[in-house]
Design a protein around this motif. Structure first.
Motif, PDB file in Angstrom:
ATOM      1  N   ARG A   1       0.840  -1.198   0.000  1.00  0.00           N
ATOM      2  CA  ARG A   1       0.000   0.000   0.000  1.00  0.00           C
ATOM      3  C   ARG A   1       0.878   1.251   0.000  1.00  0.00           C
ATOM      4  N   GLY A   2       0.518   2.187  -0.914  1.00  0.00           N
ATOM      5  CA  GLY A   2       1.177   3.484  -0.911  1.00  0.00           C
ATOM      6  C   GLY A   2       0.324   4.430  -0.094  1.00  0.00           C
ATOM      7  N   ALA A   3      -0.413   5.322  -0.801  1.00  0.00           N
ATOM      8  CA  ALA A   3      -1.294   6.260  -0.096  1.00  0.00           C
ATOM      9  C   ALA A   3      -2.749   5.811  -0.124  1.00  0.00           C
TER      10      ALA A   3
ATOM     11  N   GLY B   1      -9.186  -0.843  -6.472  1.00  0.00           N
ATOM     12  CA  GLY B   1      -9.183  -1.840  -5.392  1.00  0.00           C
ATOM     13  C   GLY B   1      -7.865  -2.587  -5.264  1.00  0.00           C
ATOM     14  N   GLY B   2      -6.822  -2.137  -5.974  1.00  0.00           N
ATOM     15  CA  GLY B   2      -5.533  -2.843  -5.953  1.00  0.00           C
ATOM     16  C   GLY B   2      -4.925  -2.949  -4.564  1.00  0.00           C
ATOM     17  N   ALA B   3      -5.122  -1.928  -3.732  1.00  0.00           N
ATOM     18  CA  ALA B   3      -4.511  -1.947  -2.394  1.00  0.00           C
ATOM     19  C   ALA B   3      -5.480  -2.478  -1.338  1.00  0.00           C
TER      20      ALA B   3
ATOM     21  N   SER C   1      -0.642  10.788  -3.754  1.00  0.00           N
ATOM     22  CA  SER C   1      -0.210   9.443  -4.167  1.00  0.00           C
ATOM     23  C   SER C   1       1.314   9.349  -4.118  1.00  0.00           C
ATOM     24  N   THR C   2       1.794   8.105  -3.932  1.00  0.00           N
ATOM     25  CA  THR C   2       3.228   7.890  -3.736  1.00  0.00           C
ATOM     26  C   THR C   2       3.897   7.408  -5.022  1.00  0.00           C
ATOM     27  N   ILE C   3       5.201   7.580  -5.079  1.00  0.00           N
ATOM     28  CA  ILE C   3       5.934   7.111  -6.264  1.00  0.00           C
ATOM     29  C   ILE C   3       5.832   5.580  -6.358  1.00  0.00           C
TER      30      ILE C   3
ATOM     31  N   ALA D   1       3.696   1.080  -9.324  1.00  0.00           N
ATOM     32  CA  ALA D   1       2.956  -0.192  -9.333  1.00  0.00           C
ATOM     33  C   ALA D   1       1.716  -0.136 -10.222  1.00  0.00           C
ATOM     34  N   THR D   2       1.204   1.081 -10.494  1.00  0.00           N
ATOM     35  CA  THR D   2       0.034   1.200 -11.382  1.00  0.00           C
ATOM     36  C   THR D   2       0.409   1.779 -12.751  1.00  0.00           C
ATOM     37  N   ASN D   3       1.677   2.111 -12.937  1.00  0.00           N
ATOM     38  CA  ASN D   3       2.111   2.822 -14.148  1.00  0.00           C
ATOM     39  C   ASN D   3       1.232   4.054 -14.368  1.00  0.00           C
ATOM     40  N   ALA D   4       1.220   4.918 -13.358  1.00  0.00           N
ATOM     41  CA  ALA D   4       0.324   6.080 -13.367  1.00  0.00           C
ATOM     42  C   ALA D   4       0.650   7.036 -14.512  1.00  0.00           C
ATOM     43  N   GLY D   5      -0.414   7.660 -15.003  1.00  0.00           N
ATOM     44  CA  GLY D   5      -0.280   8.718 -16.004  1.00  0.00           C
ATOM     45  C   GLY D   5      -0.702  10.034 -15.387  1.00  0.00           C
ATOM     46  N   GLY D   6      -1.003  10.996 -16.241  1.00  0.00           N
ATOM     47  CA  GLY D   6      -1.419  12.302 -15.730  1.00  0.00           C
ATOM     48  C   GLY D   6      -1.622  13.271 -16.871  1.00  0.00           C
TER      49      GLY D   6
ATOM     50  N   GLU E   1       1.195  -3.921  -9.954  1.00  0.00           N
ATOM     51  CA  GLU E   1       0.193  -3.754  -8.885  1.00  0.00           C
ATOM     52  C   GLU E   1       0.455  -4.632  -7.651  1.00  0.00           C
ATOM     53  N   GLY E   2       1.709  -4.749  -7.278  1.00  0.00           N
ATOM     54  CA  GLY E   2       2.038  -5.483  -6.050  1.00  0.00           C
ATOM     55  C   GLY E   2       1.847  -6.978  -6.154  1.00  0.00           C
ATOM     56  N   THR E   3       1.720  -7.519  -7.378  1.00  0.00           N
ATOM     57  CA  THR E   3       1.496  -8.966  -7.523  1.00  0.00           C
ATOM     58  C   THR E   3       2.797  -9.732  -7.755  1.00  0.00           C
TER      59      THR E   3
ATOM     60  N   GLU F   1      -4.589   3.984 -17.057  1.00  0.00           N
ATOM     61  CA  GLU F   1      -3.611   4.404 -16.056  1.00  0.00           C
ATOM     62  C   GLU F   1      -3.939   3.975 -14.626  1.00  0.00           C
ATOM     63  N   HIS F   2      -5.150   3.563 -14.336  1.00  0.00           N
ATOM     64  CA  HIS F   2      -5.485   3.250 -12.938  1.00  0.00           C
ATOM     65  C   HIS F   2      -5.104   1.849 -12.521  1.00  0.00           C
ATOM     66  N   GLY F   3      -4.869   0.964 -13.477  1.00  0.00           N
ATOM     67  CA  GLY F   3      -4.567  -0.419 -13.145  1.00  0.00           C
ATOM     68  C   GLY F   3      -5.834  -1.261 -13.059  1.00  0.00           C
TER      69      GLY F   3
HETATM   70  C1  LIG Z   1      -8.584  12.321  -6.906  1.00  0.00           C
HETATM   71  C2  LIG Z   1      -7.819  11.254  -7.642  1.00  0.00           C
HETATM   72  C3  LIG Z   1      -7.238  11.554  -8.854  1.00  0.00           C
HETATM   73  C4  LIG Z   1      -6.507  10.583  -9.538  1.00  0.00           C
HETATM   74  N1  LIG Z   1      -5.902  10.915 -10.711  1.00  0.00           N
HETATM   75  C5  LIG Z   1      -5.118  10.015 -11.351  1.00  0.00           C
HETATM   76  C6  LIG Z   1      -4.445  10.366 -12.562  1.00  0.00           C
HETATM   77  O1  LIG Z   1      -4.564  11.479 -13.085  1.00  0.00           O
HETATM   78  N2  LIG Z   1      -3.659   9.427 -13.135  1.00  0.00           N
HETATM   79  C7  LIG Z   1      -3.491   8.177 -12.575  1.00  0.00           C
HETATM   80  O2  LIG Z   1      -2.738   7.373 -13.132  1.00  0.00           O
HETATM   81  N3  LIG Z   1      -4.135   7.818 -11.450  1.00  0.00           N
HETATM   82  C8  LIG Z   1      -4.929   8.702 -10.822  1.00  0.00           C
HETATM   83  N4  LIG Z   1      -5.588   8.345  -9.665  1.00  0.00           N
HETATM   84  C9  LIG Z   1      -5.444   6.967  -9.143  1.00  0.00           C
HETATM   85  C10 LIG Z   1      -4.283   6.786  -8.118  1.00  0.00           C
HETATM   86  O3  LIG Z   1      -3.948   7.998  -7.511  1.00  0.00           O
HETATM   87  C11 LIG Z   1      -3.066   6.173  -8.789  1.00  0.00           C
HETATM   88  O4  LIG Z   1      -3.370   4.842  -9.176  1.00  0.00           O
HETATM   89  C12 LIG Z   1      -1.805   6.163  -7.918  1.00  0.00           C
HETATM   90  O5  LIG Z   1      -0.705   5.748  -8.703  1.00  0.00           O
HETATM   91  C13 LIG Z   1      -1.908   5.285  -6.679  1.00  0.00           C
HETATM   92  O6  LIG Z   1      -0.869   5.621  -5.795  1.00  0.00           O
HETATM   93  P1  LIG Z   1      -0.970   5.275  -4.243  1.00  0.00           P
HETATM   94  O7  LIG Z   1       0.322   5.657  -3.603  1.00  0.00           O
HETATM   95  O8  LIG Z   1      -2.169   5.871  -3.656  1.00  0.00           O
HETATM   96  O9  LIG Z   1      -1.077   3.697  -4.315  1.00  0.00           O
HETATM   97  P2  LIG Z   1      -2.136   2.707  -3.650  1.00  0.00           P
HETATM   98  O10 LIG Z   1      -3.512   3.080  -4.016  1.00  0.00           O
HETATM   99  O11 LIG Z   1      -1.838   2.559  -2.210  1.00  0.00           O
HETATM  100  O12 LIG Z   1      -1.735   1.340  -4.387  1.00  0.00           O
HETATM  101  C14 LIG Z   1      -1.962   1.190  -5.762  1.00  0.00           C
HETATM  102  C15 LIG Z   1      -1.429  -0.185  -6.208  1.00  0.00           C
HETATM  103  O13 LIG Z   1      -0.021  -0.212  -6.101  1.00  0.00           O
HETATM  104  C16 LIG Z   1       0.415  -1.264  -5.231  1.00  0.00           C
HETATM  105  N5  LIG Z   1       1.570  -0.724  -4.511  1.00  0.00           N
HETATM  106  C17 LIG Z   1       1.638   0.418  -3.794  1.00  0.00           C
HETATM  107  N6  LIG Z   1       2.877   0.611  -3.347  1.00  0.00           N
HETATM  108  C18 LIG Z   1       3.628  -0.437  -3.787  1.00  0.00           C
HETATM  109  C19 LIG Z   1       4.991  -0.820  -3.650  1.00  0.00           C
HETATM  110  N7  LIG Z   1       5.875  -0.075  -2.981  1.00  0.00           N
HETATM  111  N8  LIG Z   1       5.391  -1.979  -4.226  1.00  0.00           N
HETATM  112  C20 LIG Z   1       4.537  -2.744  -4.929  1.00  0.00           C
HETATM  113  N9  LIG Z   1       3.231  -2.433  -5.087  1.00  0.00           N
HETATM  114  C21 LIG Z   1       2.789  -1.288  -4.524  1.00  0.00           C
HETATM  115  C22 LIG Z   1      -0.800  -1.586  -4.381  1.00  0.00           C
HETATM  116  O14 LIG Z   1      -0.784  -2.931  -3.908  1.00  0.00           O
HETATM  117  C23 LIG Z   1      -1.926  -1.352  -5.360  1.00  0.00           C
HETATM  118  O15 LIG Z   1      -2.080  -2.486  -6.181  1.00  0.00           O
HETATM  119  C24 LIG Z   1      -6.367   9.281  -8.979  1.00  0.00           C
HETATM  120  C25 LIG Z   1      -6.973   8.980  -7.758  1.00  0.00           C
HETATM  121  C26 LIG Z   1      -7.700   9.947  -7.093  1.00  0.00           C
HETATM  122  C27 LIG Z   1      -8.331   9.592  -5.773  1.00  0.00           C
END
Ligand SMILES: Cc1cc2nc3c(=O)[nH]c(=O)nc-3n(C[C@H](O)[C@H](O)[C@H](O)COP(=O)(O)OP(=O)(O)OC[C@H]3O[C@@H](n4cnc5c(N)ncnc54)[C@H](O)[C@@H]3O)c2cc1C
Length: 467
Positions: A78-80, A86-88, A147-149, A154-159, A208-210, A423-425
């Motif tokens: 879990r990051g933030a 529902g990944g976390a 959100s954390t790096i 782990a989700t290959n986040a975009g923006g 996604e932490g799998t 981008e959300h996974g």
């Molecule tokens: C208001 C809002 C706006 C958003 N906008 C965007 C956006 O523009 N683009 C986008 O891509 N996403 C967006 N998101 C979704 C989310 O913020 C991203 O998916 C983000 O990357 C998740 O980071 P987190 O630190 O909260 O991870 P978490 O939600 O805690 O975990 C996400 C996944 O990563 C895994 N994980 C976490 N940390 C690790 C680690 N250290 N090692 C292995 N696995 C790990 C978890 O098991 C889980 O599967 C948004 C969400 C919200 C609530």
């Protein structure tokens, strides 16, 4: 009845881990267990974890995973907890490994243009630290203040700026991770290039932490962010805005942002912040261009011409950067603004960019036919659409109906050659869509890879794909 009282599994796991780690690392009281049990996804199932662990370094993470591997205890990273799929989410009897205490920026090297960070570093904190040294870390999810790096990796986040500058994957040079067996591996590189072995760091991005828990990340940085020119347009309907996006794509200009916000989203922000955005029109398109010097101005001119040609009700180049920043800030407020009005179901489909008008038209039709109100927000320049449905809190029937509507939308997107998640996974909510998108042979490859990294099957079990 003689003999020792039966210690519940939950207490045993927590107390064993507390004995294994320095004091203060393990949380086992019900309030903490509940607060680390799920992410932001509406309607994704979760259970209470047996324990939450907040490690401070890699050796502590490895010790926790080795303990869990030996006993078949599931481990959920879990990051933030800002994830939207529902990944976390905690699974029955699991240990949640929360990375919020591993939040140090270990190095920023301006000459090599790279940063080394622990996974719990918050995206905006890294971006600010880079900016202080004249550097830029581009991936900018709208959740960047929280959100954390590690979660981003782990989700290959975009923006917003990913339309031009790419997603998290494009910035990951190397990783340190703990495998499902509790082994620490260092993957990737710090060099400009490498052909050494398989690209295993890349494999962990989006996993996604799998497959492993990411404990350190080496990131590529860019030089200072260029100056941007903003173009703002209002359109009468979604397909009209979609046509403008398709025109921009066809023009060859690559904007540094091309975002779409519809009237339901604008109204939600207005009701909260009183910005008067929805007075402007039904659908807002926000574009930015950042080519250096006069080229940036020219790009903005081309984008404006595309908006006009697509029939914008109103469009203009913004001369006021503060006002333009406020519009982008408002776009980031859409999700929390909608959340004030109910539970937000959010999709994340991505279609070929030229098919954005078609997909937006299908969204409108789907809403009409099903009698629901779908709010649309999109990284439109990437073809990444976030249709959202707001359902009253506690109304499980509406939630189920919303999920059904979204299943249909996912089908439509895949039918157009798109993907279930831009981008959300996948997490828990997009597993069916992923199975449809990949097909049985590719899913089997996923399962095989999972077995190598995580032989005991303890890492985030039941997520992304079944079995
Ligand atoms: C208001 C809002 C706006 C958003 N906008 C965007 C956006 O523009 N683009 C986008 O891509 N996403 C967006 N998101 C979704 C989310 O913020 C991203 O998916 C983000 O990357 C998740 O980071 P987190 O630190 O909260 O991870 P978490 O939600 O805690 O975990 C996400 C996944 O990563 C895994 N994980 C976490 N940390 C690790 C680690 N250290 N090692 C292995 N696995 C790990 C978890 O098991 C889980 O599967 C948004 C969400 C919200 C609530």
């Amino acid at each position: 009845m003689g003999g020792a009282a039966k210690v519940p599994q939950m207490t045993r796991t927590a107390s064993d881990l507390a004995g294994l780690l320095p004091s203060g690392r393990v949380l086992a009281d019900p309030v903490h267990l509940a607060s680390y049990a799920h992410d932001e996804a509406a309607g994704a199932p979760f259970a209470l974890p047996a324990a939450v662990v907040r490690p401070q370094d890699t050796s502590e993470v490895a010790a926790v995973v080795a303990y869990c591997a030996g006993r078949g205890v599931p481990v959920v990273a879990r990051g933030a907890g800002t994830g939207l799929s529902g990944g976390a989410n905690a699974v029955e009897g699991c240990v949640v490994v929360a990375f919020d205490a591993m939040d140090r920026i270990l190095e920023i090297d301006p000459d090599e243009r790279l940063a080394v960070v622990q996974p719990g570093v918050v995206n905006d904190d890294l971006r600010a630290a880079c900016a202080a040294k004249g550097l830029w870390y581009p991936p900018d999810p709208a959740s960047s203040p929280w959100s954390t790096i590690g979660g981003n990796v782990a989700t290959n986040a975009g923006g917003v700026c990913c339309v031009k500058y790419g997603v998290t994957r494009d910035y990951v040079l190397g990783l340190e991770a703990v495998t499902g067996g509790g082994e620490v591996v260092r993957l990737g590189r710090r060099t400009a290039k490498s052909s050494a072995g398989y690209e295993l760091a890349g494999l962990l991005v989006g996993s996604e932490g799998t497959l492993g828990l990411v404990t350190e990340i080496t990131l590529r940085l860019r030089g200072e962010r260029p100056r941007e020119h903003t173009v703002v347009g209002f359109f009468d309907d979604l397909p009209g805005a979609g046509r403008a996006v398709a025109r921009v794509v066809a023009s060859g200009v690559v904007p540094s942002a091309l975002e779409l916000v519809d009237r339901y989203c604008l109204r939600a922000v207005d009701e909260w912040k009183r910005m008067g955005l929805s007075d402007g029109g039904n659908v807002l398109l926000l574009a930015r261009c950042d080519a250096p010097g006069a080229a940036g101005e020219q790009e903005a001119g081309t984008v404006l011409a595309c908006f006009e040609a697509a029939g914008a009700a109103w469009c203009e180049r913004s001369g006021d950067e503060a006002e333009a920043d406020a519009l982008f800030a408002a776009r980031r407020l859409v999700y929390p603004a909608l959340e004030r009005t109910g539970r937000v179901l959010s999709e994340d489909v991505c279609v070929p960019r030229t098919l954005v008008p078609e997909m937006l038209g299908r969204l409108e039709r789907s809403a009409r036919e099903r009698g629901v109100r779908i709010a649309s927000l999109a990284h439109a320049g990437d073809g990444n659409l976030h249709p959202m449905l707001v359902v009253p809190r506690g109304d499980e029937r509406e939630l189920a109906r919303g999920r059904e509507v979204f299943e249909g939308i996912v089908e439509e997107a895949i039918g157009l050659g798109g993907t279930v998640t831009g981008e959300h996974g996948v997490g828990l909510l997009k597993m069916r869509g992923l199975a449809r998108e990949l097909g049985p042979a590719a899913l089997d490859l996923h399962r095989g890879i999972k077995r190598v990294w995580d032989p005991a099957g303890i890492l985030n079990p039941g997520k992304v794909f079944a079995g």
